[in-house]
Design a protein around this motif. Sequence first.
Motif, PDB file in Angstrom:
ATOM      1  N   ALA A  44       0.852  -1.193   0.000  1.00  0.00           N
ATOM      2  CA  ALA A  44       0.000   0.000   0.000  1.00  0.00           C
ATOM      3  C   ALA A  44       0.883   1.237   0.000  1.00  0.00           C
ATOM      4  N   THR A  45       0.483   2.242  -0.774  1.00  0.00           N
ATOM      5  CA  THR A  45       1.227   3.497  -0.832  1.00  0.00           C
ATOM      6  C   THR A  45       0.259   4.633  -1.131  1.00  0.00           C
ATOM      7  N   SER A  46       0.779   5.852  -1.161  1.00  0.00           N
ATOM      8  CA  SER A  46      -0.026   7.021  -1.507  1.00  0.00           C
ATOM      9  C   SER A  46       0.684   7.732  -2.653  1.00  0.00           C
ATOM     10  N   GLY A  47       0.183   7.543  -3.864  1.00  0.00           N
ATOM     11  CA  GLY A  47       0.901   7.941  -5.063  1.00  0.00           C
ATOM     12  C   GLY A  47       0.847   9.407  -5.418  1.00  0.00           C
ATOM     13  N   ASP A  48       1.137  10.263  -4.454  1.00  0.00           N
ATOM     14  CA  ASP A  48       1.114  11.705  -4.710  1.00  0.00           C
ATOM     15  C   ASP A  48       2.341  12.379  -4.110  1.00  0.00           C
ATOM     16  N   TYR A  49       3.424  11.632  -3.971  1.00  0.00           N
ATOM     17  CA  TYR A  49       4.540  12.097  -3.158  1.00  0.00           C
ATOM     18  C   TYR A  49       5.860  11.952  -3.912  1.00  0.00           C
ATOM     19  N   ALA A  50       5.968  12.616  -5.056  1.00  0.00           N
ATOM     20  CA  ALA A  50       7.198  12.567  -5.854  1.00  0.00           C
ATOM     21  C   ALA A  50       8.381  13.138  -5.063  1.00  0.00           C
ATOM     22  N   PRO A  51       9.567  12.536  -5.165  1.00  0.00           N
ATOM     23  CA  PRO A  51       9.927  11.434  -6.060  1.00  0.00           C
ATOM     24  C   PRO A  51       9.794  10.044  -5.430  1.00  0.00           C
ATOM     25  N   PHE A  52       9.121   9.956  -4.298  1.00  0.00           N
ATOM     26  CA  PHE A  52       9.039   8.666  -3.606  1.00  0.00           C
ATOM     27  C   PHE A  52       8.011   7.727  -4.236  1.00  0.00           C
ATOM     28  N   PHE A 103       2.495  -4.849   3.387  1.00  0.00           N
ATOM     29  CA  PHE A 103       3.445  -3.845   3.883  1.00  0.00           C
ATOM     30  C   PHE A 103       3.135  -2.502   3.252  1.00  0.00           C
ATOM     31  N   VAL A 104       3.699  -1.453   3.840  1.00  0.00           N
ATOM     32  CA  VAL A 104       3.504  -0.082   3.355  1.00  0.00           C
ATOM     33  C   VAL A 104       4.860   0.544   3.082  1.00  0.00           C
ATOM     34  N   MET A 105       4.987   1.140   1.895  1.00  0.00           N
ATOM     35  CA  MET A 105       6.109   2.029   1.602  1.00  0.00           C
ATOM     36  C   MET A 105       5.515   3.307   1.040  1.00  0.00           C
ATOM     37  N   ALA A 106       5.666   4.399   1.787  1.00  0.00           N
ATOM     38  CA  ALA A 106       5.040   5.654   1.373  1.00  0.00           C
ATOM     39  C   ALA A 106       5.745   6.837   2.034  1.00  0.00           C
ATOM     40  N   ALA A 107       7.090   6.808   2.023  1.00  0.00           N
ATOM     41  CA  ALA A 107       7.844   7.866   2.703  1.00  0.00           C
ATOM     42  C   ALA A 107       7.294   8.061   4.115  1.00  0.00           C
ATOM     43  N   MET A 108       7.113   6.942   4.818  1.00  0.00           N
ATOM     44  CA  MET A 108       6.507   6.964   6.153  1.00  0.00           C
ATOM     45  C   MET A 108       7.583   6.967   7.239  1.00  0.00           C
ATOM     46  N   SER A 109       7.511   7.964   8.112  1.00  0.00           N
ATOM     47  CA  SER A 109       8.470   8.058   9.213  1.00  0.00           C
ATOM     48  C   SER A 109       8.109   7.095  10.334  1.00  0.00           C
ATOM     49  N   ALA A 110       9.126   6.476  10.900  1.00  0.00           N
ATOM     50  CA  ALA A 110       8.924   5.482  11.966  1.00  0.00           C
ATOM     51  C   ALA A 110       8.846   6.181  13.317  1.00  0.00           C
ATOM     52  N   THR A 111       7.736   6.861  13.568  1.00  0.00           N
ATOM     53  CA  THR A 111       7.562   7.583  14.825  1.00  0.00           C
ATOM     54  C   THR A 111       7.165   6.635  15.950  1.00  0.00           C
ATOM     55  N   ASP A 112       7.370   7.092  17.185  1.00  0.00           N
ATOM     56  CA  ASP A 112       7.002   6.276  18.349  1.00  0.00           C
ATOM     57  C   ASP A 112       5.500   5.989  18.363  1.00  0.00           C
ATOM     58  N   GLU A 113       4.711   6.973  17.961  1.00  0.00           N
ATOM     59  CA  GLU A 113       3.254   6.790  17.942  1.00  0.00           C
ATOM     60  C   GLU A 113       2.853   5.696  16.956  1.00  0.00           C
ATOM     61  N   ARG A 114       3.444   5.708  15.775  1.00  0.00           N
ATOM     62  CA  ARG A 114       3.112   4.688  14.773  1.00  0.00           C
ATOM     63  C   ARG A 114       3.607   3.304  15.194  1.00  0.00           C
ATOM     64  N   LYS A 115       4.708   3.265  15.925  1.00  0.00           N
ATOM     65  CA  LYS A 115       5.262   1.974  16.364  1.00  0.00           C
ATOM     66  C   LYS A 115       4.318   1.245  17.323  1.00  0.00           C
ATOM     67  N   GLU A 116       3.379   1.961  17.887  1.00  0.00           N
ATOM     68  CA  GLU A 116       2.390   1.321  18.746  1.00  0.00           C
ATOM     69  C   GLU A 116       1.399   0.503  17.917  1.00  0.00           C
ATOM     70  N   SER A 117       1.263   0.835  16.623  1.00  0.00           N
ATOM     71  CA  SER A 117       0.273   0.179  15.761  1.00  0.00           C
ATOM     72  C   SER A 117       0.884  -0.787  14.761  1.00  0.00           C
ATOM     73  N   ALA A 224      10.834   4.443   6.734  1.00  0.00           N
ATOM     74  CA  ALA A 224      11.015   2.999   6.889  1.00  0.00           C
ATOM     75  C   ALA A 224       9.812   2.274   6.305  1.00  0.00           C
ATOM     76  N   ILE A 225       9.965   0.963   6.124  1.00  0.00           N
ATOM     77  CA  ILE A 225       8.885   0.116   5.615  1.00  0.00           C
ATOM     78  C   ILE A 225       8.035  -0.340   6.795  1.00  0.00           C
ATOM     79  N   ALA A 226       6.715  -0.236   6.673  1.00  0.00           N
ATOM     80  CA  ALA A 226       5.809  -0.610   7.765  1.00  0.00           C
ATOM     81  C   ALA A 226       5.169  -1.973   7.503  1.00  0.00           C
ATOM     82  N   PHE A 227       5.012  -2.758   8.578  1.00  0.00           N
ATOM     83  CA  PHE A 227       4.405  -4.090   8.496  1.00  0.00           C
ATOM     84  C   PHE A 227       3.359  -4.245   9.597  1.00  0.00           C
ATOM     85  N   PRO A 228       2.419  -5.168   9.425  1.00  0.00           N
ATOM     86  CA  PRO A 228       1.508  -5.464  10.532  1.00  0.00           C
ATOM     87  C   PRO A 228       2.315  -5.968  11.730  1.00  0.00           C
ATOM     88  N   LYS A 229       1.821  -5.752  12.921  1.00  0.00           N
ATOM     89  CA  LYS A 229       2.501  -6.221  14.133  1.00  0.00           C
ATOM     90  C   LYS A 229       2.779  -7.723  14.048  1.00  0.00           C
TER      91      LYS A 229
END
Length: 261
Positions: A44-52, A103-117, A224-229
């Motif tokens: 899954a990604t969000s295709g509006d974020y050039a050049p990513f 998995f998700v690749m979408a220029a997603m930052s690995a924040t502490d809040e997201r790491k909970e999910s 970073a690349i995001a995955f289900p827990k």
Amino acid sequence: MKKLISLLLMSMLIIGVLAACGSGEESSSQGDNNDADAKVLKMATSGDYAPFEYIDTAKGDDIIGLDIDIAKAITEELGYELEIQDMDFGGLISALQSGQADFVMAAMSATDERKESVDFSDTYYTSKHVIVSKKDSGIKSADDLKDKKVGAQLGSIQEEKAKELAESTGYSYESRNRIPELIQEILAGRLDAAIIEDTVAKGYLEETKDLVGVTIEDADGGYAIAFPKGSELREAFNAELRKMIENGEVDQIIKKWFDAE
């Protein structure tokens, strides 16, 4: 007696041929099933974020970009077919949690809040923030945002930064699903500025001469690349990602797409 023996031998021969044919059909059928069961991973990604990740309509309808190249390299090395799904950035983590994506690749930052999910891979890129506004806005620093109307992409690390600055600087904040929406809102005067990732902002600043940008502090956490827990894919992806970082392949991909911009 000879005729009887001949008939028996003929019967045995016919039965053997039929059995062989049946076995061949079964093997063929099983082979077809194996082809149908080829391993596919949904990204899954969000295709509006050039050049990513973005769509260059002059070249086709496929999503291309830095993240796509890295994902293709890893999945190919691991023996998977890659299926890419485009959606709003704010729905990406939900897509992982609901099983819509592997998995998700979408220029997603690995924040502490997201790491909970979700679980994250190693970092492959670190970015900065840029305040984008019209040339005549007078905005030259974060302090100049006071009493302004500022936007950011829903669910992004820039949204968190916008909220943080809103508390300390004193401005109203609004979110939008897509980066182009933020740019249009600025040009239409409905937003005074937007906080956007630096390499993404660079493309819009080069295309639209009425816009200017001011860089502010580094983002909290790299992409970073995001995955289900608990996903078993995380370690396999990490192993390949480390190889690509060590042998310079990730740097080559980054340079390719930044030069393209």
